[in-house]
Structure formats: structure tokens, C-alpha cells
Scaffold this motif. Structure first.
Motif, PDB file in Angstrom:
ATOM      1  N   LEU A  84      33.755  22.807 -82.094  1.00  0.00           N
ATOM      2  CA  LEU A  84      33.595  24.352 -83.089  1.00  0.00           C
ATOM      3  C   LEU A  84      33.817  23.982 -84.391  1.00  0.00           C
ATOM      4  O   LEU A  84      33.268  24.148 -85.540  1.00  0.00           O
ATOM      5  N   SER A  85      35.145  23.247 -84.726  1.00  0.00           N
ATOM      6  CA  SER A  85      35.582  22.859 -85.969  1.00  0.00           C
ATOM      7  C   SER A  85      34.512  21.776 -86.626  1.00  0.00           C
ATOM      8  O   SER A  85      34.179  21.983 -87.705  1.00  0.00           O
ATOM      9  N   ILE A  86      34.186  20.825 -86.064  1.00  0.00           N
ATOM     10  CA  ILE A  86      32.823  20.031 -86.613  1.00  0.00           C
ATOM     11  C   ILE A  86      31.489  20.530 -86.861  1.00  0.00           C
ATOM     12  O   ILE A  86      31.038  20.543 -87.961  1.00  0.00           O
ATOM     13  N   PHE A  87      31.348  21.503 -86.128  1.00  0.00           N
ATOM     14  CA  PHE A  87      30.160  22.141 -86.166  1.00  0.00           C
ATOM     15  C   PHE A  87      30.148  23.120 -87.349  1.00  0.00           C
ATOM     16  O   PHE A  87      29.134  23.197 -88.048  1.00  0.00           O
ATOM     17  N   LEU A  88      31.350  24.005 -87.537  1.00  0.00           N
ATOM     18  CA  LEU A  88      31.114  24.730 -88.629  1.00  0.00           C
ATOM     19  C   LEU A  88      31.530  24.399 -89.978  1.00  0.00           C
ATOM     20  O   LEU A  88      30.872  24.366 -90.710  1.00  0.00           O
ATOM     21  N   TRP A  89      32.246  23.051 -90.080  1.00  0.00           N
ATOM     22  CA  TRP A  89      32.466  22.482 -91.273  1.00  0.00           C
ATOM     23  C   TRP A  89      31.378  21.834 -91.910  1.00  0.00           C
ATOM     24  O   TRP A  89      31.030  21.852 -93.193  1.00  0.00           O
ATOM     25  N   SER A  90      30.470  21.200 -91.050  1.00  0.00           N
ATOM     26  CA  SER A  90      29.179  20.526 -91.188  1.00  0.00           C
ATOM     27  C   SER A  90      28.201  21.622 -91.640  1.00  0.00           C
ATOM     28  O   SER A  90      27.306  21.409 -92.692  1.00  0.00           O
TER      29      SER A  90
END
Length: 350
Positions: A84-90
Motif C-alpha cells: 500500500l505504501s509503494i502504491f500510494l507514494w507512486s
């Protein structure tokens, strides 16, 4: 006939490779604002002080979200939380490419808010890295593992600063955010398919699991079958202990100093090369990668030296401190840049 012992698989190194790739994209996304900075500064008419606020927005939310990010990792595990972290920051990085459609205060406010959101979304990243390294690596290999994923912050600049400089030069500043954000979203789904805890990974064999567990790896940390802890902790008491520990205070101060240098190279260094050294953004992208090459090599070497010191009988404390102290003393060489004028000398010292 005596059966041959099963050779241990090496799945932990695949996990480390994924951590390295994710952290590379993580730091590249942090640096997008620096490469696009000179163009954004002109487009929005930002002063250096205003640019400083935009650059700092990431760090403000990143710091505030550390404890919630750690709680999410403990509650839901690294696989789900980190995805979720990777998806959101991207996604937020991609949205920064739309700032050009706005004008004036609306554009600046949107830029600032998106940087805040990126910082908050990236907060679980390094705690997640450390958590997975603790789960997958025995103590004697953990320094090397940590050095490798930490060195990704420098490798990100080596690999992506020239690419991002070329993107701005050829396609405009917006392209940097679209390309890097898109890469991050792809990486999020690769993460989802490849990362598991040691006891849940389909590729690990019993020999490797026994090896890392015997060496001190916390193999149950990411297990799906791990029971959710029900013991209540006095959070504020724990925080007081963490803030009152002399050794940890040294760690905090050291990390503060390291991050100061890292963020200088991620944010202000490319802007400095363009505005003060009058380089083109394309040239600045390549030049900004040179100090990062040294940082990457030094980071990996520090971890290898630390682990070798432990294997040779040096105390754990001395083995972990020596590369850090040596590196910070070398970093003092930056002061020399105040007294030289030639571009090549500045870059050499950096």
C-alpha cells in the motif's frame, strides 16, 4: 548409501534484491522534485525560501508518520503495508505532474500538499526494510544486507538522475513525475507477487530456513500463522526508554547527520548545479550522479567491513560503529567546497 544433505536455497538474497529495487525507486521518487525543481521554480516563480518549504514538506509528514507506519507494519505485516505504501507514494508522485495545469497559489499549495502525502506514504519503507532483514537474515549477514538496501538511496541517484535530467530536457518537467510514478506502481505489484515471510515463501527449503533461524533471524516475524499479540504495552513508557537510552541517542544523532547529507544531495545539489554553477539540467543530472556512485560503493563496503570485523572476533559495537564514524569524518571534506571555484574540484570533493 548415506543421502547427501539438501543444499540450502538462497531465497533471502532474492528478498534483498526486491528490497534494493523498491528502495531505489523510493529514493528516486524523493529526488524527482530536485530534478524538476529549476523548471518548477521558473514556472511558479518560487523564491529559494519557498523552494525550501516545498522540499521540506516531505520530511515533515515523513517524521510524523513514522510511528503510525511502524504500528501498521506490526499490525498488518510488511507485505500488505509496504504494498500500500509503494502504491500510494507512486500515485501521489504521478499527480505532481498535474501541478502545471494550475497557477499561482493553487499550484504551490497543491505541490506542497502532494509532497506531504508522499512523505506520509513513504514512512513505512525503512522500518519495513529493517523488519524484513531481521526476519530473513542471520545476525552475521545482517550488516551486509542492511548496507545493500541502504546503498539503494545512492544507486537511485546514479541510475535515475541522468534519466530524469534527460526526461526534463526532452519531454518537460512533468514527464519525470509520470515516468517515476508509473515505475513505482509496477513495482508495487511485483512486490505483492514476490515478497513473503520466511515461513510462508514458496521457494524456501528447510535447509535455508534452519540456517537463518539458527543464525538469529526472526523467522516468525512475518508469518501468517503468527498469533496477534494481545499484551498491552505502555507506549509512553517505551518512548521514554527509547529517548533516554545513551546508545540510542548516539544512533539518533548519527542518523540525523547522515540524513542531512543525503537530503542535500537528493534536493539542493541538482538545483545548486543549475542555478549557481550554470549547468544545463541534462548535465546536472549526470554530474549529480557522481557523488552518488561514491556513496553507493562506500555504503556497501561499510556493511561488508562491519560483518568481516564481527567474523574476525571484533565486538558487535565496534564493528557497527567503525564504518559510520569513518564515513562521517570523510563527509567533513564538503567544507572544502566553500574555498574552491572550479566545477571539477567541487564535484570531486562532493
Amino acid at each position: 548409501m548415506t543421502p547427501h544433505p539438501t543444499k540450502a536455497s538462497r531465497v533471502r538474497w532474492l528478498i534483498l534484491a526486491i528490497l534494493f529495487a523498491v528502495t531505489t525507486i523510493n529514493y528516486a521518487d524523493r529526488a524527482t522534485i530536485a530534478i524538476a525543481g529549476p523548471e518548477l521554480k521558473k514556472l511558479l516563480g518560487l523564491s529559494p525560501v519557498q523552494m525550501g518549504f516545498v522540499f521540506s514538506a516531505f520530511a515533515w509528514s515523513y517524521v510524523l508518520a513514522q510511528l503510525p507506519g511502524g504500528w501498521l507494519l506490526d499490525r498488518f505485516g510488511s507485505k500488505r503495508t509496504y504494498f500500500l505504501s509503494i502504491f500510494l507514494w507512486s500515485s501521489f508522485t504521478m499527480l505532481m505532474g498535474t501541478v502545471g495545469f494550475l497557477t499561482g497559489a493553487a499550484a504551490v499549495t497543491t505541490l506542497f500538499c502532494l509532497r506531504l502525502l508522499i512523505g506520509a506514504a513513504e514512512a513505512p519503507s525503512f522500518p519495513g526494510n529493517s523488519r524484513l532483514a531481521s526476519a530473513w537474515f542471520p545476525t552475521a549477514e545482517r550488516g551486509t544486507a542492511a548496507a545493500i538496501f541502504n546503498s539503494a538511496q545512492y544507486f537511485a541517484t546514479v541510475l535515475f538522475a541522468p534519466l530524469m535530467g534527460w526526461l526534463v530536457h526532452s519531454f518537460g518537467w512533468e514527464s519525470v513525475f509520470y515516468v517515476m510514478g508509473g515505475l513505482g506502481i509496477v513495482m508495487a505489484f511485483i512486490w505483492r507477487k514476490t515478497v513473503y515471510g520466511p515461513k510462508d515463501h514458496p521457494g524456501i527449503n528447510a535447509a535455508e530456513l534452519a540456517y537463518i533461524e539458527a543464525g538469529g533471524a526472526l523467522v516468525d516475524l512475518e508469518s501468517k500463522d503468527k498469533a496477534v499479540a494481545t499484551t498491552e504495552l505502555d507506549t509512553w513508557s517505551c518512548i521514554r526508554q527509547l529517548l533516554g537510552n545513551r546508545m540510542l541517542l548516539g544512533v539518533y544523532i548519527g542518523q540525523y547527520c547522515i540524513n542531512t547529507l543525503t537530503y542535500f544531495f537528493l534536493t539542493w545539489f541538482p538545483v545548486y548545479l543549475v542555478t549557481e554553477r550554470h549547468m544545463t539540467i541534462l548535465k546536472a543530472g549526470f554530474v549529480a550522479a557522481l557523488p552518488a556512485v561514491a556513496g553507493f560503493l562506500g555504503g556497501v563496503l561499510g556493511g561488508v567491513i562491519s560483518d568481516r570485523m564481527i567474523k574476525s572476533g571484533t565486538s558487535l559495537s565496534m564493528a557497527r560503529k567503525t564504518p559510520i564514524v569513518g564515513g562521517m569524518l570523510l563527509a567533513m571534506a564538503m567544507i572544502v567546497c566553500n574555498y574552491v571555484d572550479a566545477d571539477w574540484l567541487v564535484v570531486l570533493v562532493m
